[in-house]
Design a protein around this motif. Structure first.
Motif, PDB file in Angstrom:
ATOM      1  N   PHE A  73       5.635 -62.083  59.696  1.00 13.44           N
ATOM      2  CA  PHE A  73       4.279 -61.568  59.856  1.00 13.44           C
ATOM      3  C   PHE A  73       3.918 -61.440  61.329  1.00 13.44           C
ATOM      4  N   PRO A  74       2.920 -60.627  61.594  1.00 15.05           N
ATOM      5  CA  PRO A  74       2.450 -60.528  62.981  1.00 15.05           C
ATOM      6  C   PRO A  74       1.788 -61.833  63.427  1.00 15.05           C
ATOM      7  N   ALA A  75       1.732 -62.023  64.732  1.00 13.60           N
ATOM      8  CA  ALA A  75       0.969 -63.141  65.287  1.00 13.60           C
ATOM      9  C   ALA A  75      -0.472 -62.707  65.545  1.00 13.60           C
ATOM     10  N   LEU A  76      -0.640 -61.447  65.857  1.00 16.14           N
ATOM     11  CA  LEU A  76      -1.969 -60.896  66.163  1.00 16.14           C
ATOM     12  C   LEU A  76      -2.582 -60.399  64.861  1.00 16.14           C
ATOM     13  N   LEU A  77      -3.663 -61.030  64.455  1.00 17.81           N
ATOM     14  CA  LEU A  77      -4.213 -60.732  63.128  1.00 17.81           C
ATOM     15  C   LEU A  77      -5.706 -60.461  63.199  1.00 17.81           C
ATOM     16  N   PRO A  78      -6.185 -59.656  62.265  1.00 20.38           N
ATOM     17  CA  PRO A  78      -7.612 -59.352  62.263  1.00 20.38           C
ATOM     18  C   PRO A  78      -8.443 -60.534  61.758  1.00 20.38           C
ATOM     19  N   ARG A  79      -9.685 -60.551  62.161  1.00 17.12           N
ATOM     20  CA  ARG A  79     -10.572 -61.656  61.825  1.00 17.12           C
ATOM     21  C   ARG A  79     -10.904 -61.767  60.337  1.00 17.12           C
ATOM     22  N   GLU A  80     -11.038 -60.628  59.666  1.00 21.41           N
ATOM     23  CA  GLU A  80     -11.661 -60.609  58.346  1.00 21.41           C
ATOM     24  C   GLU A  80     -11.070 -61.608  57.341  1.00 21.41           C
ATOM     25  N   PRO A  81      -9.749 -61.634  57.146  1.00 17.14           N
ATOM     26  CA  PRO A  81      -9.249 -62.585  56.137  1.00 17.14           C
ATOM     27  C   PRO A  81      -9.583 -64.034  56.494  1.00 17.14           C
ATOM     28  N   TYR A  82      -9.584 -64.345  57.779  1.00 15.48           N
ATOM     29  CA  TYR A  82      -9.875 -65.714  58.211  1.00 15.48           C
ATOM     30  C   TYR A  82     -11.369 -66.011  58.103  1.00 15.48           C
ATOM     31  N   GLU A  83     -12.143 -64.952  58.112  1.00 15.50           N
ATOM     32  CA  GLU A  83     -13.582 -65.090  57.897  1.00 15.50           C
ATOM     33  C   GLU A  83     -13.822 -65.428  56.424  1.00 15.50           C
ATOM     34  N   ALA A  84     -13.071 -64.757  55.548  1.00 17.79           N
ATOM     35  CA  ALA A  84     -13.262 -64.957  54.102  1.00 17.79           C
ATOM     36  C   ALA A  84     -12.989 -66.400  53.699  1.00 17.79           C
ATOM     37  N   THR A  85     -12.097 -67.074  54.419  1.00 16.97           N
ATOM     38  CA  THR A  85     -11.793 -68.469  54.071  1.00 16.97           C
ATOM     39  C   THR A  85     -12.512 -69.436  54.996  1.00 16.97           C
ATOM     40  N   ASN A  86     -13.318 -68.893  55.878  1.00 19.32           N
ATOM     41  CA  ASN A  86     -14.117 -69.690  56.825  1.00 19.32           C
ATOM     42  C   ASN A  86     -13.292 -70.319  57.942  1.00 19.32           C
ATOM     43  N   ARG A  87     -11.996 -70.025  57.997  1.00 12.93           N
ATOM     44  CA  ARG A  87     -11.191 -70.670  59.046  1.00 12.93           C
ATOM     45  C   ARG A  87     -11.445 -70.072  60.422  1.00 12.93           C
ATOM     46  N   TRP A  88     -11.937 -68.836  60.455  1.00  4.80           N
ATOM     47  CA  TRP A  88     -12.302 -68.248  61.752  1.00  4.80           C
ATOM     48  C   TRP A  88     -13.234 -69.200  62.507  1.00  4.80           C
ATOM     49  N   THR A  89     -14.164 -69.827  61.756  1.00  2.00           N
ATOM     50  CA  THR A  89     -15.110 -70.765  62.357  1.00  2.00           C
ATOM     51  C   THR A  89     -14.533 -72.178  62.414  1.00  2.00           C
ATOM     52  N   GLU A  90     -13.947 -72.606  61.281  1.00  2.00           N
ATOM     53  CA  GLU A  90     -13.503 -74.001  61.181  1.00  2.00           C
ATOM     54  C   GLU A  90     -12.508 -74.400  62.262  1.00  2.00           C
ATOM     55  N   TYR A  91     -11.674 -73.461  62.675  1.00  2.00           N
ATOM     56  CA  TYR A  91     -10.652 -73.812  63.668  1.00  2.00           C
ATOM     57  C   TYR A  91     -11.255 -74.162  65.021  1.00  2.00           C
ATOM     58  N   GLY A  92     -12.494 -73.756  65.218  1.00  2.00           N
ATOM     59  CA  GLY A  92     -13.180 -74.110  66.455  1.00  2.00           C
ATOM     60  C   GLY A  92     -12.418 -73.660  67.675  1.00  2.00           C
ATOM     61  N   GLU A  93     -12.372 -74.519  68.653  1.00  2.00           N
ATOM     62  CA  GLU A  93     -11.763 -74.148  69.931  1.00  2.00           C
ATOM     63  C   GLU A  93     -10.236 -74.088  69.881  1.00  2.00           C
ATOM     64  N   ASN A  94      -9.652 -74.536  68.777  1.00  2.00           N
ATOM     65  CA  ASN A  94      -8.192 -74.498  68.696  1.00  2.00           C
ATOM     66  C   ASN A  94      -7.637 -73.098  68.488  1.00  2.00           C
ATOM     67  N   LEU A  95      -8.515 -72.168  68.156  1.00  2.00           N
ATOM     68  CA  LEU A  95      -8.067 -70.823  67.826  1.00  2.00           C
ATOM     69  C   LEU A  95      -8.181 -69.913  69.057  1.00  2.00           C
ATOM     70  N   PHE A  96      -7.099 -69.204  69.367  1.00  2.00           N
ATOM     71  CA  PHE A  96      -7.177 -68.160  70.393  1.00  2.00           C
ATOM     72  C   PHE A  96      -7.793 -66.923  69.746  1.00  2.00           C
ATOM     73  N   ARG A  97      -8.922 -66.495  70.265  1.00  2.00           N
ATOM     74  CA  ARG A  97      -9.587 -65.296  69.735  1.00  2.00           C
ATOM     75  C   ARG A  97      -9.605 -64.211  70.801  1.00  2.00           C
ATOM     76  N   LEU A  98      -9.584 -62.972  70.373  1.00  3.13           N
ATOM     77  CA  LEU A  98      -9.665 -61.862  71.333  1.00  3.13           C
ATOM     78  C   LEU A  98     -10.218 -60.633  70.629  1.00  3.13           C
ATOM     79  N   GLN A  99     -10.510 -59.628  71.420  1.00  6.10           N
ATOM     80  CA  GLN A  99     -10.995 -58.364  70.875  1.00  6.10           C
ATOM     81  C   GLN A  99     -10.082 -57.232  71.323  1.00  6.10           C
TER      82      GLN A  99
END
Lengths: 600, 600
Positions: A73-99
C-alpha cells in the motif's frame, strides 16, 4: 561477487555518534550499516541493506507459510478513511499530516487498517471469499516525541503489517492464533527471545491483544511477569480485588478534627495523634485518597472525574487512561492529567486536600448524581464494606469509618493505581516483578470496529449482510534488526547470527608481498565458487590492526585470515563470537569454512 | 506453491475504472494488479507486486553490473539540504512539504541528490575513494498537478535513482556512459524500445542530459527527431541560425504610416497595401514581433523582458523559460508568462501593438541600457544584418528596413520560438518531425552544482581540495511496468513478456466431474515440481467463459486448459499473444509447457 572493502561504500568510525544512547545504535552507525538523515530517520548503507533483506525474508517466509498474501500500500494516504474511524484525530501529534497542492489533507500512514478494510470491501462480497490474510512489508511513519535509540524507535521505519478478515469470531480466533505462531517462529529464527505479554490495544481498539517484547533494560516499555508465567503490559494488569468486607460491626461514619492534614502523610500522623485506634496504628492503606483528574475525550470535550484510591497507592495515569476510556464509553483513547485549578473553578464546594465522596449515601459530593455531577470511580481495592478515613469536604476535617456501599457509592470501578513489584498476578501465578522491554510485535483481535466504521459487510450463508471481523498484526522489521544487534554484540562490535550476517565469511588479507594478496584472491574465488558469500578485506595499504578491528566491528561470524602462515601453507580461521582461532591448511580452507558456516 | 484463483486476493472487473484514460491503467486495474488509493496513488495487489518485483530485479541486476552499490534512503527528509541547493523553493507546488510536531520543515523527496552528496561528504575524503556509484530503488513523491494515466504519472511511485561521484570530468563521462549502457540494457530486457533524446535538465541543473523516451501517442512529452537519427526534447532543440546578412545595400530605416496594424496579420496587409515592395509581397517572416514577458526569478523577483522573434513564429514559453534561465544567469529555473497590464504600468512609453526595439542604435527603447531598462533578447533567426518591419513605438506607425546590428541591438540570443515540423535538425541530419513519448529514464551529467552547494570536496593527488563532479540517473520503475503493459496488450487484456509475467503458466481447469479437477491438480503439481510458476484457476463454480476471459485479461503468456479432451488424455496449450492453441497429449504436457516457456 565478493564485497571488497577496497571499493565497498563503507567507512567504519572510531567514535560513537554523539546522539547514540544504546549499543545497537552506536555499533550499527560505527560499523557503517546505517547513517542518520534526521532525528529518528536513517539511511541504509550496503551492509545494512543486506542484513535488512535477510530479516525481511524471514518475516516474509513465515507470513507466506500461514497463507498471508503480500500486497503493498502507499504510505501517503488521504484523510477521509482515517476520519471515518476517528484516528485522524486520535493519533494526535504522532501523525505526520500534510496537504497537497489543492489543499486536500493527507497523512503518512502509521498503520493501514482503514485502507485494507476498504480494499477488501471493494473486492469481496460473500462469506465464501473469506477468510483472507493480507500483509505488506512497508515503510511507516510516526512522529515520535523523542526519537532515540536509533532504529529501535524511529520516525520512518519498516514494518510488516498484516490484516485478517473473517466471517465470524471463530475465524478471527484462528487467524489470531496463526499469527501468534508465525510470530513465535519469526523471532525464534531471528534468535530473539520474546516475552508475550497481554496488552491493551490503545488507539487500535479491539478486544484481545498481545505484545511480543524483547526483554532488555534499555526497553521503553515496562511490563510485569510472575514466576508462574504470567506476563502483561502494565496497562493490561487487572488488580486482584480483596473479598467484600462484612461491615455490620463497623461503627457509623463520624467526622473528626484533623488540623493541617491535606496530605496522606499528615493525615496518618494526625489520625494516630488525635484519633488513635485500638489495635495498631493507622497507615496510609486505611485512608481513601480522592484524586480529581481532567479527561480529554476524543470529541474534544474536557471533563473532571474523581477517582478514589487507597492512600498508600499512587495513581498511574496511563493505566487510568486505558481504564477510563472504557468506563466513560469513549470508544477510543482519552487523555488524562491531574485536574488544574482552572478545571476546578466551577466546583467551589470542593475543599482542596479534604475532598471526600460525601458523608453518606444521601449526601454525595462526587458521582454523576451528586450536586457537582463529577463522575466518581474507585480502584478495585475499594470493595463493598471496606471502611476508610477520607476527606469530609470541610477544611481540617476528615470522616472516619466511611463504608463503601453503605455511606458512599461509585459510578464504577477503574484500574487507577500503579502496579508494584510483589503485587499478585491476576491469574494466581505468584507475585509480579517488573521488567523492561522493546515491543517487537503486536497482535490484535480487532473485532468489528473498523469494519463497522467503514461498512465492510459480506453476505453470510443465509444471504444476510454480516459485518466482517478483523485482526491486525505488526512486526517492527527495522526494529527487529536493531534488537538482533542489541542481542549480539560485545565491546568490540557486532556479532551477527549466521543467517542474518551480511556475508558468510570475512576474509582478511594481511602481510607484505604480492603473493599473499594473490593467494587471498584465489582463495576468495574458490570460496565463492563453493557458494559462500564473502566480504573480502583487500585494502592494500591498511594495517593488520585496522583490518582486524574492522572485522570485529563489522561482525561477520567467521573470519578467515590470509597472513603470516600463508608461506607455510596455512591460514587462520577465527570465530568472531568466541574469539577462538585455529591454523588450518590452505588446502582444506574451503572445506573447513563451509563446515564452519553450515555448523550454524 | 501455485497461486490458486480460488484463494488469491484478486477480483477482475468488467468495467473500466471511470478515471482511467490509457489502456495500461484500465487493464492493470481491471485485471487486479493495482488499485487506486487516492489520485495518482496506487496500492499493489499480489499479482502486481510480483510483476513489480521482476521489473525491479532487471533494474537491480543491470545497476550491479556497472558496479552500482545499493543503499536505501528515507523518503521523509529535512528541509535544510534542499534549502542549500535552492530546490526547496524551485520545486514549487510539485513538492510535498510538511512539518513535524516541533514545527521543523520536512519534504517527501522527489529525488535525493542532496542526501547522497552529504553522505559521500560524510564518509569520503580523498580522490582515492572515488569513483563511486550508489543507487536505490525507492518510493518517491511528486505532487503532480494532473495525476492521470495511472502509474504512468503517479504522485507516489517507485524509482531507481543513482548518483555517481568522480574526482574529474573524465570520471563523470565514464559514469555517464556506463549508465547510458545500463539503461539501454534495462529497457531492452523490459522489451521497451527507447528513443534517447537530448534534454534540458530543468530544475536539476547540469550540463549534459539525455532522456529515454518510450514513444507513444499517449505520452505527455513532445520530442522531435530527424530521419538521420537526431532526437531531442523540444526544450533542447537549438535553432539553426541563418548566416549573417550583408546589409550594406539596405536603405536607411524609415518610419511609415500603418494604420490599425497592431497584429502581425494586419501589419502584413497594411504594408502590402500602403508600402508594397518591388519584388513579391511582404510576409509575416519579414516582420519582427517584440513580445514582452514577465519572468519570475528564483529569488522571487519579477522582471519584464522583451523578446524579438520573426513574425511568422510563435513564442514557446517553455523553451523560452529554459533559455532565459541561462541568459539571465538565474542559476535555476525561472518561470515565464506573457507580461500582464500590471507589469507594464511602469512603462507608459511602450505603445501596445507597436512596440519596437528602437529607431536606431542611439535611441533604443528596449535593452538593459535603454530608458526602460527592459532587457531585450532575440531569437537566433534575427541575425546580424537582417532587416525587419517592426514597431516604431508610435501608434499606427512601423519602421521599415530596421537592421539588426546597425539600427538595433540585443542583450543576447535566446531560444524563444516553437519548434515546427520540418525545421532542420541542428546536426544537419534532415528535417524534424514531432512525436510524443513517456520519459522512462533520465541521465544527467550534473557536474559540480550540488557538490559546490553542499561542500563535497576531496583531496586530489596533489593534496589539494577539489570539488567532486556528479551524475544523477533515474529510471521510473512503476512507470516502466505501466509502459510494459501499454506495449503488451490487446482489446482482451494484458499479454506479459515471458520474464515479467506473474506466472509462467496459467492452468485453467474446466468441465464437469471430479476427475478433471483431480487431473489438473496432479498436472499442476508436476509442473511445479519441474520448476514452473503456475497460476491455477481452480475455482469450482465459475463458468469456462469467465475463466477464459480472466486468463485473457490477466495476460500470462501461456495458458494450459485441462478440459474436454482430458478424458481422451489431451490438454490444450494456448498462446495468449497469437491466440493459437493446440491439443497435446497429457503425458507430454510438462515437457511441452517447459519448451514453450523456455522458448521465450
Amino acid at each position: 561477487m565478493a564485497l571488497r572493502l577496497s571499493t565497498l561504500f563503507l567507512r567504519t568510525l572510531r567514535e560513537d555518534p554523539v546522539d547514540a544512547e544504546v549499543d545497537s545504535h552506536k555499533l550499527l552507525v560505527r560499523a557503517g550499516y546505517i547513517r542518520r538523515a534526521a532525528p529518528g530517520i536513517y539511511s541504509w548503507l550496503p551492509l545494512g541493506l543486506t542484513v535488512l533483506g535477510k530479516v525481511e525474508r524471514v518475516v516474509r517466509e513465515e507470513m507466506n507459510a500461514i497463507g498471508g498474501q503480500e500486497v503493498h500500500f502507499p504510505a501517503l494516504l488521504p484523510r477521509e478513511p482515517y476520519e471515518a474511524t476517528n484516528r485522524w484525530t486520535e493519533y494526535g501529534e504522532n501523525l505526520f499530516r500534510l496537504q497537497d497542492r489543492k489543499g486536500s489533507d493527507y497523512l503518512l500512514a502509521p498503520t493501514h487498517e482503514e485502507m485494507f478494510t476498504l480494499l477488501v470491501k471493494d473486492l469481496y462480497s460473500s462469506y465464501k471469499d473469506l477468510p483472507v490474510t493480507l500483509y505488506q512489508i512497508q515503510t511507516k511513519y510516526r512522529d515520535e516525541a523523542r526519537p532515540r535509540a536509533g532504529l529501535l524507535r524511529g520516525r520512518e521505519f519498516v514494518m510488516k503489517d498484516s490484516y485478517s478478515f473473517s466471517a465470524d469470531d471463530a475465524g478471527l480466533d484462528e487467524a489470531y492464533l496463526a499469527h501468534r505462531g508465525a510470530y513465535q517462529r519469526i523471532f525464534e529464527r531471528l534468535g530473539l527471545e520474546m516475552v508475550i505479554v497481554r496488552a491493551q490495544s490503545g488507539a487500535m481498539g479491539g478486544s484481545r491483544s498481545e505484545e511480543f517484547l524483547y526483554a532488555t533494560p534499555i526497553g521503553e516499555d515496562t511490563f510485569v511477569r510472575s514466576e508462574g508465567g504470567y506476563a502483561a503490559n502494565v496497562e493490561a494488569v487487572t488488580t486482584v480485588a480483596p473479598e467484600p468486607v462484612d461491615a455490620s460491626a463497623t461503627p457509623a461514619a463520624h467526622v473528626e478534627h484533623t488540623p493541617d492534614s491535606p496530605t496522606i502523610e499528615t493525615l496518618v500522623d494526625r489520625s494516630n495523634e488525635l484519633h488513635p485506634r485500638e489495635e495498631g496504628e493507622w497507615t496510609a492503606a486505611d485512608t481513601l485518597k480522592n484524586v480529581l483528574v481532567a479527561v480529554s475525550l476524543p470529541t474534544g470535550e474536557r471533563r473532571v472525574v474523581g477517582v478514589g484510591v487507597p492512600g498508600d497507592r499512587a495513581v498511574d495515569l496511563k493505566r487510568l487512561e486505558v481504564s477510563l476510556g472504557v468506563a466513560l464509553g469513549a470508544g477510543g483513547e482519552v487523555e488524562v492529567e491531574q485536574a488544574q485549578d482552572s478545571d476546578l473553578r466551577s466546583f467551589p464546594m470542593l475543599v482542596k486536600g479534604y475532598i471526600g465522596p460525601g458523608l453518606s449515601l444521601d449526601a454525595p459530593l462526587l458521582g454523576e448524581d451528586s450536586p457537582t455531577g463529577i463522575p466518581y470511580f474507585v480502584d478495585p481495592r475499594v470493595v463493598e464494606g471496606s471502611a476508610w478515613i477520607t476527606g469530609a469536604n470541610l477544611r481540617d476535617r476528615h470522616v472516619f469509618d466511611l463504608v463503601m456501599g453503605r455511606d458512599f457509592a461509585a459510578d464504577g470501578v477503574v484500574e487507577a493505581c500503579e502496579v508494584r513489584e510483589g503485587d499478585p498476578a491476576p491469574d494466581g501465578s505468584g507475585p509480579l516483578s517488573t521488567a523492561r522491554g522493546i515491543e517487537m510485535g503486536h497482535i490484535f483481535a480487532l473485532g468489528r470496529k473498523y469494519a463497522e466504521a467503514l461498512g465492510l459487510r459480506v453476505l453470510d450463508a443465509n444471504g444476510k449482510l454480516t459485518t466482517v471481523t478483523m485482526g491486525s498484526y505488526g512486526v517492527g522489521v527495522t526494529r527487529a534488526l536493531a534488537a538482533v544487534a542489541e542481542a549480539n554484540h560485545d565491546e568490540k562490535g557486532l556479532i551477527w547470527p549466521r543467517h542474518l550476517t551480511p556475508a558468510d565469511l570475512h576474509v582478511v588479507a594481511t602481510g607484505k608481498g604480492p603473493e599473499i594478496m594473490e593467494g587471498a584472491e584465489a582463495l576468495v574465488a574458490d570460496l565463492e565458487a563453493a557458494g559462500l558469500e564473502v566480504l573480502f578485506d583487500d585494502r592494500p595499504k591498511v594495517s593488520p590492526g585496522v583490518k582486524f578491528g574492522d572485522a570485529e566491528l563489522l561482525g561477520v561470524p567467521t573470519v578467515l585470515v590470509v597472513g603470516r602462515g600463508f608461506k607455510d601453507g596455512t591460514v587462520e580461521l577465527k570465530d568472531r563470537r568466541s574469539g577462538e582461532s585455529r591454523e588450518i591448511p590452505l588446502d582444506n580452507a574451503v572445506a573447513e569454512a563451509i563446515a564452519e558456516v553450515r555448523a550454524g
